[in-house]
Motif scaffolding. Structure first.
Motif, PDB file in Angstrom:
ATOM      1  N   SER A 119      28.694  33.943  75.350  1.00 39.66           N
ATOM      2  CA  SER A 119      27.405  33.696  74.701  1.00 39.66           C
ATOM      3  C   SER A 119      26.256  33.864  75.689  1.00 39.66           C
ATOM      4  O   SER A 119      25.204  34.437  75.352  1.00 39.66           O
ATOM      5  CB  SER A 119      27.366  32.286  74.109  1.00 39.66           C
ATOM      6  OG  SER A 119      28.356  32.129  73.116  1.00 39.66           O
ATOM      7  N   LEU A 121      31.223  44.305  67.583  1.00 36.22           N
ATOM      8  CA  LEU A 121      30.389  43.671  68.602  1.00 36.22           C
ATOM      9  C   LEU A 121      31.174  43.439  69.885  1.00 36.22           C
ATOM     10  O   LEU A 121      30.682  43.705  70.991  1.00 36.22           O
ATOM     11  CB  LEU A 121      29.844  42.340  68.076  1.00 36.22           C
ATOM     12  CG  LEU A 121      29.044  41.502  69.082  1.00 36.22           C
ATOM     13  CD1 LEU A 121      27.805  42.270  69.533  1.00 36.22           C
ATOM     14  CD2 LEU A 121      28.662  40.152  68.482  1.00 36.22           C
ATOM     15  N   SER A 123      30.297  45.201  73.365  1.00 35.02           N
ATOM     16  CA  SER A 123      30.012  44.383  74.551  1.00 35.02           C
ATOM     17  C   SER A 123      30.991  44.685  75.673  1.00 35.02           C
ATOM     18  O   SER A 123      30.638  44.620  76.854  1.00 35.02           O
ATOM     19  CB  SER A 123      30.048  42.892  74.200  1.00 35.02           C
ATOM     20  OG  SER A 123      31.344  42.498  73.769  1.00 35.02           O
ATOM     21  N   LEU A 129      25.671  37.587  76.221  1.00 31.40           N
ATOM     22  CA  LEU A 129      24.923  38.198  75.123  1.00 31.40           C
ATOM     23  C   LEU A 129      23.461  37.752  75.130  1.00 31.40           C
ATOM     24  O   LEU A 129      22.554  38.567  74.902  1.00 31.40           O
ATOM     25  CB  LEU A 129      25.569  37.844  73.788  1.00 31.40           C
ATOM     26  CG  LEU A 129      26.984  38.409  73.531  1.00 31.40           C
ATOM     27  CD1 LEU A 129      27.504  37.920  72.185  1.00 31.40           C
ATOM     28  CD2 LEU A 129      26.977  39.928  73.585  1.00 31.40           C
ATOM     29  N   ALA A 130      23.238  36.471  75.403  1.00 32.89           N
ATOM     30  CA  ALA A 130      21.864  35.964  75.440  1.00 32.89           C
ATOM     31  C   ALA A 130      21.062  36.640  76.551  1.00 32.89           C
ATOM     32  O   ALA A 130      19.888  36.988  76.364  1.00 32.89           O
ATOM     33  CB  ALA A 130      21.872  34.452  75.638  1.00 32.89           C
ATOM     34  N   ASN A 131      21.696  36.830  77.703  1.00 30.50           N
ATOM     35  CA  ASN A 131      21.022  37.500  78.816  1.00 30.50           C
ATOM     36  C   ASN A 131      20.663  38.935  78.464  1.00 30.50           C
ATOM     37  O   ASN A 131      19.579  39.429  78.798  1.00 30.50           O
ATOM     38  CB  ASN A 131      21.901  37.480  80.065  1.00 30.50           C
ATOM     39  CG  ASN A 131      22.005  36.096  80.682  1.00 30.50           C
ATOM     40  OD1 ASN A 131      21.160  35.240  80.462  1.00 30.50           O
ATOM     41  ND2 ASN A 131      23.042  35.873  81.457  1.00 30.50           N
ATOM     42  N   ARG A 132      21.593  39.603  77.760  1.00 31.13           N
ATOM     43  CA  ARG A 132      21.313  40.989  77.394  1.00 31.13           C
ATOM     44  C   ARG A 132      20.143  41.078  76.408  1.00 31.13           C
ATOM     45  O   ARG A 132      19.302  41.965  76.500  1.00 31.13           O
ATOM     46  CB  ARG A 132      22.555  41.639  76.768  1.00 31.13           C
ATOM     47  CG  ARG A 132      23.796  41.594  77.608  1.00 31.13           C
ATOM     48  CD  ARG A 132      23.553  42.051  79.008  1.00 31.13           C
ATOM     49  NE  ARG A 132      23.150  43.439  79.111  1.00 31.13           N
ATOM     50  CZ  ARG A 132      23.088  44.128  80.239  1.00 31.13           C
ATOM     51  NH1 ARG A 132      23.377  43.534  81.377  1.00 31.13           N
ATOM     52  NH2 ARG A 132      22.720  45.390  80.247  1.00 31.13           N
ATOM     53  N   VAL A 133      20.106  40.143  75.473  1.00 29.09           N
ATOM     54  CA  VAL A 133      18.996  40.114  74.518  1.00 29.09           C
ATOM     55  C   VAL A 133      17.672  39.880  75.253  1.00 29.09           C
ATOM     56  O   VAL A 133      16.659  40.528  74.959  1.00 29.09           O
ATOM     57  CB  VAL A 133      19.225  39.025  73.451  1.00 29.09           C
ATOM     58  CG1 VAL A 133      17.974  38.844  72.599  1.00 29.09           C
ATOM     59  CG2 VAL A 133      20.418  39.385  72.575  1.00 29.09           C
ATOM     60  N   GLN A 134      17.703  38.973  76.234  1.00 24.62           N
ATOM     61  CA  GLN A 134      16.491  38.687  77.007  1.00 24.62           C
ATOM     62  C   GLN A 134      16.054  39.910  77.812  1.00 24.62           C
ATOM     63  O   GLN A 134      14.861  40.220  77.891  1.00 24.62           O
ATOM     64  CB  GLN A 134      16.739  37.501  77.949  1.00 24.62           C
ATOM     65  CG  GLN A 134      15.526  37.084  78.767  1.00 24.62           C
ATOM     66  CD  GLN A 134      14.363  36.623  77.907  1.00 24.62           C
ATOM     67  OE1 GLN A 134      14.551  36.134  76.802  1.00 24.62           O
ATOM     68  NE2 GLN A 134      13.149  36.774  78.403  1.00 24.62           N
ATOM     69  N   TYR A 135      17.031  40.620  78.408  1.00 23.80           N
ATOM     70  CA  TYR A 135      16.702  41.838  79.154  1.00 23.80           C
ATOM     71  C   TYR A 135      16.020  42.864  78.254  1.00 23.80           C
ATOM     72  O   TYR A 135      15.056  43.524  78.650  1.00 23.80           O
ATOM     73  CB  TYR A 135      17.971  42.460  79.752  1.00 23.80           C
ATOM     74  CG  TYR A 135      18.615  41.661  80.856  1.00 23.80           C
ATOM     75  CD1 TYR A 135      17.883  40.766  81.620  1.00 23.80           C
ATOM     76  CD2 TYR A 135      19.976  41.804  81.150  1.00 23.80           C
ATOM     77  CE1 TYR A 135      18.475  40.025  82.629  1.00 23.80           C
ATOM     78  CE2 TYR A 135      20.576  41.072  82.159  1.00 23.80           C
ATOM     79  CZ  TYR A 135      19.830  40.188  82.896  1.00 23.80           C
ATOM     80  OH  TYR A 135      20.414  39.466  83.886  1.00 23.80           O
ATOM     81  N   VAL A 136      16.545  42.996  77.034  1.00 27.30           N
ATOM     82  CA  VAL A 136      15.971  43.968  76.096  1.00 27.30           C
ATOM     83  C   VAL A 136      14.552  43.557  75.719  1.00 27.30           C
ATOM     84  O   VAL A 136      13.640  44.397  75.671  1.00 27.30           O
ATOM     85  CB  VAL A 136      16.863  44.093  74.843  1.00 27.30           C
ATOM     86  CG1 VAL A 136      16.156  44.899  73.766  1.00 27.30           C
ATOM     87  CG2 VAL A 136      18.191  44.749  75.190  1.00 27.30           C
ATOM     88  N   ARG A 137      14.351  42.274  75.445  1.00 26.39           N
ATOM     89  CA  ARG A 137      13.010  41.798  75.092  1.00 26.39           C
ATOM     90  C   ARG A 137      12.026  42.050  76.223  1.00 26.39           C
ATOM     91  O   ARG A 137      10.891  42.499  75.993  1.00 26.39           O
ATOM     92  CB  ARG A 137      13.053  40.304  74.762  1.00 26.39           C
ATOM     93  CG  ARG A 137      13.787  39.967  73.469  1.00 26.39           C
ATOM     94  CD  ARG A 137      13.835  38.464  73.233  1.00 26.39           C
ATOM     95  NE  ARG A 137      12.488  37.904  73.111  1.00 26.39           N
ATOM     96  CZ  ARG A 137      12.244  36.600  73.022  1.00 26.39           C
ATOM     97  NH1 ARG A 137      13.250  35.725  73.037  1.00 26.39           N
ATOM     98  NH2 ARG A 137      11.015  36.174  72.895  1.00 26.39           N
TER      99      ARG A 137
END
Length: 533
Positions: free
Chosen positions: A178, A63, A67, A181-189
Motif C-alpha cells: 500500500s 493491478l 505494479s 502504491l501511495a508513493n507512486r500516486v504521490q510521484y505522479v501528482r
C-alpha cells in the motif's frame, strides 16, 4: 494437481505483493511476511456477488501485474539512475535504454531485448489476471473455509503489527505494498504539477535585462572552453578502489599544466541526475535552472531563457561552437543553447570505430577542435562547449592515449579497439566495471590536460566538470550526486576573479571544498566575470 495449482497461484500473488522494487533490498526473510493488502483483497472477493467478483479479480490481478512490472522498472532505474521509474517523465528513456543495448550488444541484442520485454509484460499481466480469477473461484467454492482462514490471518496480522513481531529482523505484518502504491500516486501528482512550478522558475533571470556590453567583461579576448567529462563523479576521487590511480592522474595533470604556466582551482557541484541523463545536467549547468526531468528540458529548450553559452553569443565578442561527438542525429536544441556552429560525430573527420556507445575517442575530439576551430589564424575569440564521451557507460572497450601526431583520421583506433576489453565480460563483475570506469576517466583527464599543455595559451580559459556520478554498480549505491568542477587559466587575473569562491588549488577539490547545486554556477560565473565594482 488442482491443490498444487491453487498453492502456486497464492504464492505468485504473495510474491508479487512482497517483492521489493530494489535489488539491494532482496532478502529471503522479506518473503516470509503477511501483507495486509492480501487480506483486504480476500475480504473484497468474499463479499462481492459472482459477476462483480470476477471483474474485481481481473482488475486486482491486472493491478498486481502492472505494479510488478513497475517494480521491475524501478529495479533497473535504481541500478542505473539511483532512483525509481517516473511514470510521468521517463517513458522516453526506454528508447535510450534500447539504444544503449544496441550500442553495447549489437542490433540483434536490441531486438531480442525489446521482444523479450514485450513478451514478459504480456505474460505477467495475463498470468496475474488468470491467477486472481482462479483464486477467487476457489474461495467461492470453499467459502466457509476461506472466511475462517481470512479471519484468523486478520487477527494474526493485527497482533503481529501491534506487538511489532519480527522474523529475522523483518516485521511479520506489513503494509508495504500500500505504501508503494501511495508513493507512486504521490510521484505522479508531483510530476503533473511540476510543469506549473517550473514555468514560474523559468520566468526569473537576474541577467535577462543586462546590456550585452556589461556581460562577461572579464573574459573579453579569451577563448573559453566549457568541457563536460561524461560520468566524472566524486566516486572517482573518493572511492578507495579508484582514488590512488585517479589521484596520480590528477597530480600528473596538474604538474603538466603548471609546466605550461597554467594554474587551476577546483570545487564540487551537485548534479540533478545520477548514472545517466547527461543532457539534463548540461542544461542545468548552462541555464541556471534545476533541469531534473525530460519535461523541464523540453520546456527549457523551446523557450527563450538564456543559457550561459547564449550570453556569450549575445555579446557578439565570441564565436560559439559545440563539439558534441555523442550526437548522431539532428539536434535542434543546439540553436537554443546559442551555438553558432555544431560539430557532431559525423563532422569531426573521424573514420575510426565506435567504442561501444562512444562514437569518437576524446583525444581525437580535442584534436579535431584544434584543427577545425582553435588552431585557425586571425580568428575571433571562441567559446566552445565540448563533450568528452569516452567515459560514457559501459566503459568497455576504451581508447588510450597515443602520440597526437599519429591520430590522423582515426583509423588507428581500430587496432586499439581490438586490444580493449569485451563489455559482456566486464559487466559480469562489479570490480571489473569499476576498474574500466576508472581507466576511462583517466583517459579523459589525460586527453584534456595534454591538449591544454600542447595547445593552450595566455588567452585560454578552461572550465571542465563531470556531468553526473556513474551508475550504482560503480558508486555502490551512494546517494551523493557531487561532481568535480575545475577552472584552468594561465592569466592570473582569471583565477583572481573567483578567489572568493573558496575552491581548492589544483585539479583535485578538497573533501571540504564548497559544494554548490549545479544550477548555481551560471549566475556565480556571470557575476565573477562581469564588471567589477
Amino acid at each position: 494437481m488442482r491443490v498444487g495449482t491453487h498453492v502456486l497461484a497464492g504464492v505468485f500473488v504473495l510474491v508479487a505483493i512482497l517483492v521489493p522494487d530494489r535489488l539491494d533490498r532482496f532478502t529471503l526473510q522479506g518473503f516470509f511476511r503477511l501483507p495486509v493488502e492480501a487480506l483486504f483483497l480476500a475480504i473484497l472477493l468474499l463479499v462481492l456477488p459472482a459477476r462483480a467478483r470476477r471483474v474485481a479479480a481481473v482488475a486486482a490481478g491486472s493491478l498486481i501485474g502492472l505494479s510488478t512490472v513497475l517494480k521491475c522498472l524501478d529495479m533497473g532505474f535504481y541500478q542505473t539512475l539511483a532512483r525509481p521509474f517516473d511514470l510521468v517523465f521517463d517513458w522516453v528513456l526506454l528508447t535510450d535504454a534500447a539504444d544503449w543495448v544496441k550500442d553495447s550488444f549489437g542490433h540483434a541484442g536490441e531486438v531480442l531485448a525489446v521482444i523479450g520485454a514485450i513478451v514478459l509484460l504480456i505474460a505477467v499481466l495475463v498470468l496475474s489476471a488468470l491467477t486472481m480469477v482462479r483464486l477467487s473461484n476457489m474461495m467461492a467454492r470453499h467459502r466457509a473455509v476461506a472466511v475462517r482462514t481470512t479471519l484468523v490471518l486478520g487477527v494474526v496480522w493485527i497482533t503481529c503489527f501491534t506487538m511489532g513481531v519480527q522474523f529475522a529482523g523483518v516485521p511479520v505484518a506489513t503494509n508495504g505494498y500500500s505504501q508503494f502504491l501511495a508513493n507512486r500516486v504521490q510521484y505522479v501528482r508531483e510530476g503533473l504539477g511540476d510543469a506549473d512550478v517550473f514555468r514560474k522558475q523559468l520566468a526569473v533571470d537576474a541577467y535577462a535585462k543586462t546590456p550585452s556590453g556589461q556581460l562577461l567583461t572579464g573574459l573579453r579576448g579569451k577563448d573559453v572552453l566549457f568541457t563536460f567529462i561524461e560520468s566524472y563523479g566524486r566516486v572517482a576521487i573518493d572511492n578507495p578502489a579508484m582514488a590512488p590511480e585517479i589521484d596520480k592522474t590528477l597530480t600528473e595533470g596538474n604538474a603538466r599544466l603548471k609546466s605550461a604556466g597554467f594554474a587551476a582551482q577546483s570545487g564540487w557541484l551537485r548534479s540533478p541526475v545520477t548514472g545517466a541523463g547527461s543532457w539534463l545536467a548540461h542544461s542545468t549547468f548552462l541555464s541556471g535552472l534545476w533541469i531534473k526531468n525530460q519535461q523541464r528540458y523540453r520546456t527549457l529548450t523551446t523557450g527563450d531563457h538564456a543559457t550561459l553559452t547564449k550570453y556569450f553569443q549575445k555579446t557578439g565578442a565570441w564565436r560559439t561552437v559545440g563539439i558534441v561527438p555523442g550526437v548522431r542525429k539532428a539536434w535542434p536544441e543546439g540553436k537554443y543553447f546559442g551555438l553558432d556552429h555544431i560539430y557532431d560525430s559525423t563532422h569531426l573527420g573521424y573514420q575510426g570505430p565506435y567504442f561501444s556507445w562512444t562514437p569518437v575517442p576524446d583525444q581525437f575530439s580535442l584534436e579535431a577542435f584544434q584543427k577545425l576551430e582553435h588552431g585557425k589564424k586571425n580568428r575571433d575569440p571562441i567559446m566552445a562547449e565540448i563533450i568528452l564521451a569516452s567515459s560514457h557507460n559501459p566503459w568497455s572497450p576504451i581508447a588510450h592515449i597515443i602520440d597526437w601526431k599519429d591520430l590522423g583520421n582515426g583509423k588507428i583506433f581500430y587496432k586499439i579497439k581490438k586490444e580493449g576489453t569485451n563489455p559482456t565480460e566486464v559487466w559480469k563483475s562489479a570490480q571489473r566495471v569499476r576498474t574500466e570506469y576508472r581507466k576511462a576517466i583517466q583517459y579523459s583527464l589525460d586527453s584534456l590536460t595534454q591538449w591544454m599543455q600542447r595547445y593552450g595559451d595566455d588567452n585560454t580559459v578552461l572550465v571542465f566538470l563531470g556531468d553526473h556520478q556513474p551508475v550504482p554498480t560503480v558508486t555502490g549505491g551512494t546517494a551523493n550526486k557531487d561532481v568535480p568542477v575545475t577552472i584552468v587559466a594561465r592569466d592570473p587575473k582569471i583565477l583572481q576573479r573567483v578567489s572568493g569562491w573558496g575552491w581548492t588549488d589544483g585539479l583535485k577539490p578538497a573533501d571540504n571544498a564548497p559544494e554548490w547545486a549545479m544550477d548555481q554556477f551560471r549566475n556565480r560565473f556571470l557575476k565573477a566575470f562581469g564588471p567589477q565594482s
